[in-house]
Design an enzyme around this catalytic site. Structure first.
Site, PDB file in Angstrom:
ATOM      1  N   GLU B  55       0.823  -1.216   0.000  1.00  0.00           N
ATOM      2  CA  GLU B  55       0.000   0.000   0.000  1.00  0.00           C
ATOM      3  C   GLU B  55       0.858   1.268   0.000  1.00  0.00           C
ATOM      4  O   GLU B  55       0.448   2.301  -0.513  1.00  0.00           O
ATOM      5  CB  GLU B  55      -0.957   0.007   1.183  1.00  0.00           C
ATOM      6  N   PHE B 117     -12.134  -7.676  13.387  1.00  0.00           N
ATOM      7  CA  PHE B 117     -10.997  -8.082  12.563  1.00  0.00           C
ATOM      8  C   PHE B 117     -10.649  -6.972  11.567  1.00  0.00           C
ATOM      9  O   PHE B 117     -11.514  -6.470  10.855  1.00  0.00           O
ATOM     10  CB  PHE B 117     -11.318  -9.381  11.821  1.00  0.00           C
ATOM     11  N   GLN B 118      -9.391  -6.601  11.568  1.00  0.00           N
ATOM     12  CA  GLN B 118      -8.871  -5.542  10.689  1.00  0.00           C
ATOM     13  C   GLN B 118      -9.540  -4.189  10.884  1.00  0.00           C
ATOM     14  O   GLN B 118      -9.624  -3.384   9.965  1.00  0.00           O
ATOM     15  CB  GLN B 118      -8.904  -5.974   9.220  1.00  0.00           C
ATOM     16  N   LYS B 167     -17.935  -1.140   5.245  1.00  0.00           N
ATOM     17  CA  LYS B 167     -18.309  -2.141   4.251  1.00  0.00           C
ATOM     18  C   LYS B 167     -19.802  -2.135   3.956  1.00  0.00           C
ATOM     19  O   LYS B 167     -20.221  -2.291   2.808  1.00  0.00           O
ATOM     20  CB  LYS B 167     -17.880  -3.531   4.728  1.00  0.00           C
ATOM     21  N   MET B 480      23.824   9.652   2.952  1.00  0.00           N
ATOM     22  CA  MET B 480      23.624  10.968   3.563  1.00  0.00           C
ATOM     23  C   MET B 480      23.870  10.911   5.068  1.00  0.00           C
ATOM     24  O   MET B 480      24.441  11.837   5.646  1.00  0.00           O
ATOM     25  CB  MET B 480      22.205  11.466   3.278  1.00  0.00           C
TER      26      MET B 480
HETATM   27  C1  LIG Z   1      12.082   6.130   5.811  1.00  0.00           C
HETATM   28  C2  LIG Z   1      13.344   6.829   6.174  1.00  0.00           C
HETATM   29  N1  LIG Z   1      14.172   6.294   7.100  1.00  0.00           N
HETATM   30  C3  LIG Z   1      15.322   6.917   7.424  1.00  0.00           C
HETATM   31  C4  LIG Z   1      15.679   8.092   6.839  1.00  0.00           C
HETATM   32  C5  LIG Z   1      16.969   8.817   7.212  1.00  0.00           C
HETATM   33  N2  LIG Z   1      17.861   8.881   6.062  1.00  0.00           N
HETATM   34  C6  LIG Z   1      17.945   9.991   5.298  1.00  0.00           C
HETATM   35  S1  LIG Z   1      19.007   9.808   4.024  1.00  0.00           S
HETATM   36  C7  LIG Z   1      19.397   8.250   4.489  1.00  0.00           C
HETATM   37  C8  LIG Z   1      20.396   7.441   3.715  1.00  0.00           C
HETATM   38  C9  LIG Z   1      19.901   7.046   2.384  1.00  0.00           C
HETATM   39  O1  LIG Z   1      20.765   6.063   1.869  1.00  0.00           O
HETATM   40  P1  LIG Z   1      20.646   5.639   0.359  1.00  0.00           P
HETATM   41  O2  LIG Z   1      19.253   5.317   0.026  1.00  0.00           O
HETATM   42  O3  LIG Z   1      21.656   4.585   0.063  1.00  0.00           O
HETATM   43  O4  LIG Z   1      20.991   6.985  -0.405  1.00  0.00           O
HETATM   44  P2  LIG Z   1      22.383   7.771  -0.471  1.00  0.00           P
HETATM   45  O5  LIG Z   1      22.333   8.855   0.557  1.00  0.00           O
HETATM   46  O6  LIG Z   1      23.473   6.797  -0.205  1.00  0.00           O
HETATM   47  O7  LIG Z   1      22.380   8.309  -1.847  1.00  0.00           O
HETATM   48  C10 LIG Z   1      18.700   7.891   5.638  1.00  0.00           C
HETATM   49  C11 LIG Z   1      18.844   6.600   6.343  1.00  0.00           C
HETATM   50  C12 LIG Z   1      14.768   8.637   5.896  1.00  0.00           C
HETATM   51  N3  LIG Z   1      14.976   9.795   5.301  1.00  0.00           N
HETATM   52  N4  LIG Z   1      13.637   7.968   5.568  1.00  0.00           N
END
Ligand SMILES: Cc1ncc(C[n+]2csc(CCOP(=O)(O)OP(=O)(O)O)c2C)c(N)n1
Ligand SMILES: [Mg+2]
Lengths: 170, 566
Positions: B55, B117-118, B167, B480
């Site tokens: 979803e 349920f649900q 529903k 990042m």
């Molecule tokens: C759902 C979610 N969980 C955690 C984060 C924190 N976060 C921001 S950037 C990042 C790293 C992303 O890694 P990747 O997808 O490999 O991209 P890169 O920065 O290496 O290009 C994280 C963990 C987020 N933004 N969203």
């Protein structure tokens, strides 16, 4: 400066509006001190009176966010001196006051209250007034060690100018 | 017309959606929406239902569809876990002002509140993250609920609306008729333009020596792109873009000076700091744009135009707040504006662009032609696609490199999760965008981390033959976060390294054409192959593991404290 602000909102009388409103306070971690919801003088439109302690800067931003709620028709905030505010309080008092001379008289005359129930074990006194007046009577009864229970309403308010004028155009 | 046969709520729902112009629904069935799915079975000629693999994929796809087309995105899921799986996307759409109508099933109204349920309290859960929500418990409420949902989702500042349908309402029969909603007495989405404020703004702009227009997504949402350009050209005022505003102004416009904020361009940020008048249109001074608000635009008066009054004076105290639709305001301002030659002011942009090129861009490419920087990938892609592609990003370094180095000729071509920063957004959103604008090239740019959050949607791409181009920038890190750990946490890489699967074989398992590139010398040909591919194409690029995105305004620092290298 943190002080009490009273928000008055007119909304469609619909389910969920209360939650949406309180959620905006919750989000900013502002505790609601008192809340009253009832139908306004216009059918189908609810009036909310919400009091909370915060700063003018925050209440101003909050009010603008409250206005964004789809069902909200009008919102303003006031400091308490801008409003005519009354609360109602009920005091359950030990019936021994009846035996103390002048006590009943003191409550009714000097505090402008009235007795609404009296029985062998307790007396119930009703008072309307400002929150301060209500609190003062409460303190008085507490120091005399006769107060058994106490309850009070949220604020019933009217602005010195009319608040509902614009609503009548709906 | 008399004595129309009664129809069921489920069918009424589909007819209502069609009446609102819905041609695509992203969804996932379940117990409490089976009656709706049963009717969808007979509506395949009018509604293209896309079965996602989760979803979250459905709601992000609806977001991508909405952002690419300007139409309302629609998703349909079951109660309980179906609804809770939407939550991330609804919150994302709320922060990024994306018009959505999310339809969730609900247990029969006789069971509400019984932990059936649900059963999940979808209304309470989505209340603080939606623009509006409503629970339907009778079939007869369906047409008016859907009419209000679309009206609210797309008017004013757009946003997500949730309609929770029990529903029993789906199977009850009633006399159906549909009337679109055009007015709600408690809701005033289109503010009246205050011409005295416009006059004041015009005077301030005419008097300014160093004005700067800040362009936000509101310009796209108000379809005000051409009005913006006409105004800027008439006035001779340079334009900078927020992350969400990217592509509203073509990169090659002579007055465009780049992107604002944490990983924006030196020119845009430096001009903010030197400007004597900021004219912000359809943006909200997010903390990612302003950095330290106390030292933000210290020399400037600020005019802020936004359709959402709650944004005015919220993050930044401004001198002239104007509550208006961006198109109305820009058109009105153009009338009184006089042109001023500001070539000296524009020279600040050129000078900073030169510095940025020398300090940041040039050192990115490996002179040996071996290692690949994310910069190489995005700039090569921009060159190959000639600025005509829709770029959809995930979150992280891949997102910021995409924002920095992509080129755009057309609006609504950069789709990213700006406000919530949702990893896993990219792939499903790109899928939705491609379905919305099938004649345009759509490329998803993702990190190795974010791709793995929603990569199950490769199944949706396969089943529906969605001709999406995908690039995973594999740096084997949650890049990042690793960058912050390197710069601000003593290089302690706590749980940010990833051991990754063989990504091309995953694409291959879904029957998607694929390739991996490890050397810079192979990059251009691979990207050309991706662009030329007639259908879906998956490209993994192994990029430098420890590259950083620069320039960077550290969190909480002033825009004047931008850093350009380690
Ligand atoms: C759902 C979610 N969980 C955690 C984060 C924190 N976060 C921001 S950037 C990042 C790293 C992303 O890694 P990747 O997808 O490999 O991209 P890169 O920065 O290496 O290009 C994280 C963990 C987020 N933004 N969203
Ligand atoms: Mg990565």
């Amino acid at each position: 400066m943190v002080k009490e602000y009273i928000v008055i909102a007119f909304t469609e009388n619909q389910i969920g509006v209360l939650n949406r409103i309180t959620a905006l306070y919750l989000r900013r971690k502002i505790n609601i001190e008192s809340l009253k919801v009832s139908e306004s003088s216009i059918k189908g439109i609810s009036m909310f009176v919400i009091s909370a302690f915060t700063t003018q800067e925050i209440i101003e931003k909050l009010v603008r966010q409250l206005r964004n709620i789809v069902e909200v028709i009008q919102v303003e905030y006031y400091s308490d001196d801008e409003l005519i505010t009354q609360e109602i309080a009920l005091y359950k008092i030990s019936s021994k006051i009846v035996r103390e001379s002048g006590m009943v008289d003191m409550i009714i005359r000097s505090w402008n209250a009235r007795i609404i129930e009296m029985n062998p074990s307790f007396v119930v006194v009703e008072k309307t007034g400002t929150r301060e007046e209500i609190e003062n009577l409460r303190t008085e009864l507490e120091t005399r060690k006769v107060l058994l229970e106490f309850t009070r309403s949220g604020s019933v308010v009217l602005h010195r100018e009319s608040m509902e004028n614009t609503l009548n155009q709906l | 017309m008399a004595n129309k046969p009664k129809i069921k709520g489920a069918e009424a729902l589909l007819l209502s959606l069609i009446a609102e112009g819905t041609d695509t629904i992203f969804g996932y069935p379940g117990g409490q929406v089976i009656p709706i799915y049963d009717h969808l079975y007979h509506f395949t000629d009018r509604i293209n239902h896309i079965l996602t693999r989760h979803e979250q994929g459905a709601v992000h796809a609806a977001q991508g569809y909405a952002r690419a087309t300007g139409k309302v995105g629609v998703c349909l899921v079951t109660s309980g876990p179906g609804a809770t799986n939407l939550v991330t996307g609804i919150a994302d759409a709320m922060l990024d002002s994306t018009p959505l109508v999310c339809i969730t099933g609900q247990v029969p109204c006789s069971l509400l509140g019984t932990d059936a349920f649900q059963e999940a309290d979808t209304i309470s859960m989505t209340m603080p993250i939606s623009k509006w929500n409503y629970q339907v418990t009778q079939a007869s409420e369906i047409p008016s609920a859907i009419a209000r949902a679309f009206y609210i989702a797309r008017s004013g500042r757009p946003g997500p609306v949730v309609i929770d349908i029990s529903k029993n309402a789906q199977v009850e029969e009633f006399d159906f008729s549909y009337k679109p909603c055009i007015y709600l007495r408690s809701y005033k989405p289109h503010p009246e333009l205050d011409l005295t404020l416009i006059d004041q703004a015009v005077q301030m702009i005419n008097a300014a020596d160093k004005p700067l227009l800040l362009v936000g997504q509101g310009v796209k949402l108000a379809n005000a792109e051409s009005k913006l350009l006409e105004f800027a050209e008439a006035a001779g005022v340079p334009m900078a873009s927020t992350l969400m505003g990217i592509s509203a102004v073509p990169n090659n416009h002579p007055l465009f000076v780049g992107n604002l904020g944490m990983h924006g361009n030196l020119a845009a940020n430096e001009m903010t700091q030197r400007s004597d008048l900021i004219i912000a249109v359809g943006m909200r001074f997010s903390d990612r744009v302003t950095g330290d608000v106390k030292n933000y635009a210290p020399n400037a008066k600020i005019i802020h135009i936004d359709v959402d009054a709650a944004e005015l004076n919220k993050n930044i105290k401004v001198d002239l707040p104007i509550h208006a639709d961006a198109a109305d305001a820009l058109e009105a301002m153009k009338r009184g504006i006089s042109y001023k030659d500001r070539s000296k002011w524009m020279a600040v942009a050129a000078e900073n662009n030169k510095k940025e090129y020398e300090d940041v861009v040039l050192p990115s490419t490996d002179p040996q032609g071996e290692y690949i920087s994310m910069y190489d990938v995005i700039s090569t892609l921009a060159e190959v696609e000639k600025g005509n592609a829709v770029i959809v990003t995930d979150v992280g370094q891949n997102q910021m490199f995409s924002a920095r180095y992509s080129k755009f000729n057309q609006t609504r071509s950069f789709i990213t999760s700006g406000g919530l920063g949702t990893m896993g957004f990219g792939l499903p959103a790109a899928m939705g965008a491609k379905l919305g604008v099938p004649d345009r090239e759509v490329v998803a740019i993702m990190g190795d981390g974010g791709f793995q959050m929603t990569m199950q949607e490769l199944g949706t791409i396969m089943q529906n033959h969605i001709g999406l181009k995908m690039i995973v920038l594999n740096n084997t890190y949650l890049g990042m976060v690793r960058q912050w750990q390197q710069l601000f946490f003593g290089k302690r890489y706590s749980f940010t390294q990833l051991e990754n699967p063989d990504f091309p074989s995953i694409a291959a398992a879904y029957g998607i054409a694929n390739r991996r590139v490890e050397r810079l010398s192979d990059l251009k040909a691979a990207i050309q192959e991706l662009a030329d591919a007639p259908g879906a194409y998956f490209l993994e690029v192994d990029v430098l593991p420890e590259e950083n995105v620069f320039p960077m305004v550290p969190a909480g620092a002033s825009l004047s404290d931008t850093i350009c290298k380690e």
